[in-house]
Write a protein that holds these residues in place. Structure first.
Motif, mmCIF file in Angstrom:
data_model
loop_
_atom_site.group_PDB
_atom_site.id
_atom_site.type_symbol
_atom_site.label_atom_id
_atom_site.label_comp_id
_atom_site.label_asym_id
_atom_site.label_seq_id
_atom_site.Cartn_x
_atom_site.Cartn_y
_atom_site.Cartn_z
ATOM 1 N N ASP A 148 19.966 23.129 -3.792
ATOM 2 C CA ASP A 148 19.709 22.194 -4.889
ATOM 3 C C ASP A 148 19.970 22.862 -6.235
ATOM 4 O O ASP A 148 19.535 23.985 -6.481
ATOM 5 C CB ASP A 148 18.252 21.721 -4.810
ATOM 6 C CG ASP A 148 17.975 20.514 -5.684
ATOM 7 O OD1 ASP A 148 18.936 19.831 -6.096
ATOM 8 O OD2 ASP A 148 16.785 20.242 -5.940
ATOM 9 N N ASP A 149 20.685 22.150 -7.120
ATOM 10 C CA ASP A 149 21.005 22.652 -8.467
ATOM 11 C C ASP A 149 21.811 23.940 -8.419
ATOM 12 O O ASP A 149 21.511 24.914 -9.134
ATOM 13 C CB ASP A 149 19.729 22.857 -9.285
ATOM 14 C CG ASP A 149 19.251 21.562 -9.931
ATOM 15 O OD1 ASP A 149 20.106 20.712 -10.243
ATOM 16 O OD2 ASP A 149 18.037 21.402 -10.115
ATOM 17 N N THR B 236 31.763 13.492 -1.058
ATOM 18 C CA THR B 236 31.581 14.081 -2.383
ATOM 19 C C THR B 236 31.628 12.975 -3.432
ATOM 20 O O THR B 236 32.535 12.145 -3.414
ATOM 21 C CB THR B 236 32.671 15.120 -2.694
ATOM 22 O OG1 THR B 236 32.545 16.224 -1.788
ATOM 23 C CG2 THR B 236 32.530 15.656 -4.114
ATOM 24 N N ALA C 154 26.846 6.925 -5.154
ATOM 25 C CA ALA C 154 26.189 8.123 -4.617
ATOM 26 C C ALA C 154 25.163 7.742 -3.559
ATOM 27 O O ALA C 154 25.047 8.409 -2.519
ATOM 28 C CB ALA C 154 25.525 8.906 -5.745
ATOM 29 N N SER D 243 23.700 19.908 -4.319
ATOM 30 C CA SER D 243 23.665 19.204 -5.593
ATOM 31 C C SER D 243 23.962 20.227 -6.683
ATOM 32 O O SER D 243 23.549 21.379 -6.595
ATOM 33 C CB SER D 243 22.296 18.557 -5.837
ATOM 34 O OG SER D 243 21.346 19.513 -6.254
ATOM 35 N N SER D 244 24.704 19.787 -7.693
ATOM 36 C CA SER D 244 25.051 20.701 -8.788
ATOM 37 C C SER D 244 25.492 19.899 -10.007
ATOM 38 O O SER D 244 26.058 18.798 -9.872
ATOM 39 C CB SER D 244 26.178 21.651 -8.367
ATOM 40 O OG SER D 244 26.534 22.512 -9.449
ATOM 41 N N GLU D 245 25.237 20.453 -11.185
ATOM 42 C CA GLU D 245 25.750 19.852 -12.415
ATOM 43 C C GLU D 245 27.214 20.212 -12.626
ATOM 44 O O GLU D 245 27.878 19.629 -13.493
ATOM 45 C CB GLU D 245 24.905 20.309 -13.606
ATOM 46 C CG GLU D 245 23.465 19.826 -13.545
ATOM 47 C CD GLU D 245 22.604 20.406 -14.646
ATOM 48 O OE1 GLU D 245 23.181 20.971 -15.616
ATOM 49 O OE2 GLU D 245 21.368 20.302 -14.566
ATOM 50 N N LEU E 285 19.648 13.521 -1.864
ATOM 51 C CA LEU E 285 19.799 14.560 -0.842
ATOM 52 C C LEU E 285 18.453 14.901 -0.205
ATOM 53 O O LEU E 285 18.406 15.305 0.962
ATOM 54 C CB LEU E 285 20.458 15.803 -1.437
ATOM 55 C CG LEU E 285 21.913 15.592 -1.882
ATOM 56 C CD1 LEU E 285 22.528 16.902 -2.353
ATOM 57 C CD2 LEU E 285 22.757 14.989 -0.760
ATOM 58 N N LYS F 119 20.628 12.928 -7.943
ATOM 59 C CA LYS F 119 21.245 13.744 -6.882
ATOM 60 C C LYS F 119 20.195 14.358 -5.962
ATOM 61 O O LYS F 119 20.312 14.286 -4.728
ATOM 62 C CB LYS F 119 22.106 14.855 -7.513
ATOM 63 C CG LYS F 119 23.214 14.345 -8.413
ATOM 64 C CD LYS F 119 24.116 15.468 -8.891
ATOM 65 C CE LYS F 119 23.384 16.529 -9.706
ATOM 66 N NZ LYS F 119 22.861 15.977 -10.979
ATOM 67 N N THR F 120 19.179 14.979 -6.556
ATOM 68 C CA THR F 120 18.143 15.615 -5.734
ATOM 69 C C THR F 120 17.405 14.588 -4.897
ATOM 70 O O THR F 120 17.134 14.817 -3.708
ATOM 71 C CB THR F 120 17.155 16.393 -6.624
ATOM 72 O OG1 THR F 120 17.842 17.467 -7.264
ATOM 73 C CG2 THR F 120 16.009 16.958 -5.796
ATOM 74 N N LEU G 160 26.789 16.128 -4.067
ATOM 75 C CA LEU G 160 26.610 15.213 -5.191
ATOM 76 C C LEU G 160 26.637 16.060 -6.455
ATOM 77 O O LEU G 160 25.776 16.921 -6.644
ATOM 78 C CB LEU G 160 25.288 14.447 -5.063
ATOM 79 C CG LEU G 160 25.124 13.603 -3.788
ATOM 80 C CD1 LEU G 160 23.810 12.834 -3.825
ATOM 81 C CD2 LEU G 160 26.296 12.651 -3.593
#
Length: 257
Positions: free
Chosen positions: A178-179, A239, A93, A212-214, A129, A125-126, A117
């Protein structure tokens, strides 16, 4: 007569020094008096406007101020992202984010100009980015930060200006979501409607997204195929999916994830 003239000149010089000292306190940049430029005399006898050295610095300061990135997040970069002892997917990543930033200008106007991510919370991830965002702003590229939960709370709290806010998110040079889909199991219709308006506009106009995401790609498409497929197409070259508790960047002693 000479003595009197000399006295006046000394007085004027002293006055000028006092004025210069006052300017240094009054203006951030005494050279241009915060005008970002000043007149200079050319060899042809004409005066020309010259941009001041402070111009680029002040532009970057304005970009950071308008980005909605907090001072704490402005400190996140690639250099303070810990790699020692991290599992390979986190290293992947990191490499993806660095490569994306280095290739940004070459890919900026293409359809595949974004990065995603996805996966495990706390995997950095955060941070990564945000490092991309901070580096881009430092190079004069505008970035708007939109944290999913807080961002939509703000939109709902001020519906009178909803159209204006959505247009700003649509037209931001770079948008960092984000998220994505954080919180409730299923996003509301309001969230999906506004998100589609944002993502579709940026998709059609080749405007970069940082996401970014879960949720993984399949989950993004399951929630809303039109949105998920557009994000994937835009970010397919950059990705990374991060899975497994052993990947947790925070648990391994890293920073914001």
């Amino acid at each position: 007569m000479f003595h009197q003239l000399r006295s006046r000149m000394v007085g004027q010089a002293g006055s000028t020094n006092l004025e210069d000292q006052a300017d240094q306190k009054k203006f951030d940049c005494p050279r241009c008096k915060d005008k970002e430029g000043y007149l200079v005399s050319g060899d042809d006898g004409y005066e020309y406007w010259r941009y001041c050295e402070c111009r680029e610095r002040r532009k970057i300061e304005r970009l950071f101020k308008s980005s909605h990135i907090t001072p704490a997040f402005q400190k996140l970069g690639f250099k303070n992202f810990r790699l020692d002892g991290m599992p390979q997917p986190i290293v992947d990543a990191y490499n993806c984010a660095v490569t994306y930033y280095r290739n940004f200008q070459d890919n900026r106007e293409s359809r595949h100009n974004s990065i995603a991510l996805l996966g495990e919370p706390g995997a950095g991830k955060t941070h990564l980015l945000m490092a991309v965002s901070n580096c881009l702003i430092s190079q004069g590229v505008g970035v708007t930060y939109f944290p999913w939960v807080e961002g939509f709370n703000e939109l709902k709290d001020n519906l009178d200006h909803l159209d204006d806010r959505i247009q700003k998110l649509q037209n931001a040079p770079v948008l960092f979501i984000d998220d994505l889909y954080k919180g409730r199991a299923k996003p509301t219709e309001f969230q999906l409607e506004q998100l589609f308006a944002i993502v579709n506009f940026r998709y059609l106009n080749n405007l970069p997204l940082l996401v970014s995401s879960e949720r993984e790609v399949d989950e993004l498409c399951k929630i809303d195929k039109a949105i998920g497929s557009r994000i994937y197409e835009m970010a397919r070259d950059y990705t990374v999916i991060l899975n497994g508790m052993e990947l947790n960047y925070r648990i391994h002693g890293g920073a914001t994830g």
